[in-house]
Design a protein around this motif. Structure first.
Motif, mmCIF file in Angstrom:
data_model
loop_
_atom_site.group_PDB
_atom_site.id
_atom_site.type_symbol
_atom_site.label_atom_id
_atom_site.label_comp_id
_atom_site.label_asym_id
_atom_site.label_seq_id
_atom_site.Cartn_x
_atom_site.Cartn_y
_atom_site.Cartn_z
ATOM 1 N N CYS A 165 0.857 -1.184 0.000
ATOM 2 C CA CYS A 165 0.000 0.000 0.000
ATOM 3 C C CYS A 165 0.893 1.233 0.000
ATOM 4 N N GLY A 171 3.034 6.472 6.697
ATOM 5 C CA GLY A 171 2.105 5.529 7.313
ATOM 6 C C GLY A 171 0.957 5.104 6.425
ATOM 7 N N THR A 173 -1.889 2.922 4.582
ATOM 8 C CA THR A 173 -2.668 1.771 5.027
ATOM 9 C C THR A 173 -3.409 1.178 3.833
ATOM 10 N N ASN A 175 -6.362 1.417 3.288
ATOM 11 C CA ASN A 175 -7.391 2.356 2.845
ATOM 12 C C ASN A 175 -6.865 3.292 1.764
ATOM 13 N N LYS A 178 -3.418 0.423 -3.163
ATOM 14 C CA LYS A 178 -2.778 -0.836 -2.767
ATOM 15 C C LYS A 178 -2.838 -1.848 -3.898
ATOM 16 N N ARG A 206 4.414 0.586 2.098
ATOM 17 C CA ARG A 206 4.604 -0.500 3.062
ATOM 18 C C ARG A 206 4.004 -1.781 2.496
ATOM 19 N N TYR A 208 1.946 -5.283 3.360
ATOM 20 C CA TYR A 208 0.939 -5.606 4.371
ATOM 21 C C TYR A 208 0.523 -7.064 4.257
ATOM 22 N N TYR A 218 1.594 -4.582 9.146
ATOM 23 C CA TYR A 218 2.348 -3.755 8.203
ATOM 24 C C TYR A 218 3.847 -3.946 8.393
ATOM 25 N N GLU A 221 8.618 0.943 6.480
ATOM 26 C CA GLU A 221 8.199 1.885 5.439
ATOM 27 C C GLU A 221 9.376 2.283 4.554
#
Length: 229
Positions: A165, A171, A173, A175, A178, A206, A208, A218, A221
């Motif tokens: 992602c 950071g 995620t 969301n 991805k 990152r 996941y 996760y 980074e």
């Protein structure tokens, strides 16, 4: 005379049955385990048909089957009978040991008697890393290629998805943008193609790994900047 005695007995039985609540005091419904980590989890349980006010309710757990309130427990206090048909209660389960199988039950205490739900069985996660982000290569103005590595898949844990992602802020995620590479079946390296990027833009990426209870693990980074047009 016998006729009247028989009628009287029937009447007494009828009145007794009216006073007798033959429903079970509690019926535990759906139970959901979430936010599983190496030392904690969150548990939510539905309870249907609370026939009387409860003096105590909560959860108990152990590393052996069918835990009771004599084992480790969390007490959530009294619970009043509600007009709602379903009562839901949630608690954090803490102080767990990494990489350990646990048995957990909800409980409710009514009139001095304790009633238990069906047990939920789960494994806590291990503490060492599961997944890593290794490098970003073949960077262009709108695309890039990134490598990751599933370091291990823990026995007793089911996994549903993995990939990378990325976002323009630190950071990222799942969301954010991805890739979805499917259900992992073995540890090892993997590659994702990042598309739809903006030129001359810094990105954070990152790797996941999603487990069946919905938690997302996760990696470290990485950062990179796309080429200008």
């Amino acid at each position: 005379m016998k006729k009247y005695i028989w009628i009287g007995c029937l009447l007494m039985m009828h009145l007794a049955c009216q006073k007798l609540d033959i429903r079970p005091l509690t019926i535990f419904g759906n139970a959901t385990l979430s936010q599983l980590t190496d030392q904690t989890a969150k548990m939510t349980t539905e309870m249907v048909d609370l026939a009387e006010n409860a003096t105590q309710h909560g959860y108990c757990w152990a590393t052996t089957p069918n835990p009771t309130v004599s084992n480790t427990k969390v007490e959530l206090g009294a619970l009043n009978r509600s007009a709602e048909s379903i009562i839901s209660f949630t608690s954090d389960i803490t102080g767990l040991t990494p990489n350990t199988r646990y048995y957990l039950r909800a409980y409710v205490q009514v009139a001095g008697e304790i009633f238990y739900s069906e047990q939920v069985i789960f494994n806590t996660l291990e503490t060492s890393p599961f997944i890593s982000a290794n490098s970003v290569n073949n960077i262009n103005n709108t695309t890039a290629e990134t490598q990751g590595n599933i370091l291990r898949l823990q026995t007793g844990i089911s996994y549903t998805q993995y990939g990378h992602c990325w976002a323009t802020q630190t950071g990222p995620t799942i969301n954010d943008a991805k890739t979805e590479l499917g259900q992992p079946t073995a540890a090892g390296p993997f590659t994702s193609n990042l598309t739809g990027l903006q030129a001359a833009q810094t990105y954070f990426v990152r790797a996941y790994l999603i487990i069946s209870t919905g938690e997302v693990i996760y990696s470290n980074e990485l950062t990179f900047t796309t080429l200008s047009n």
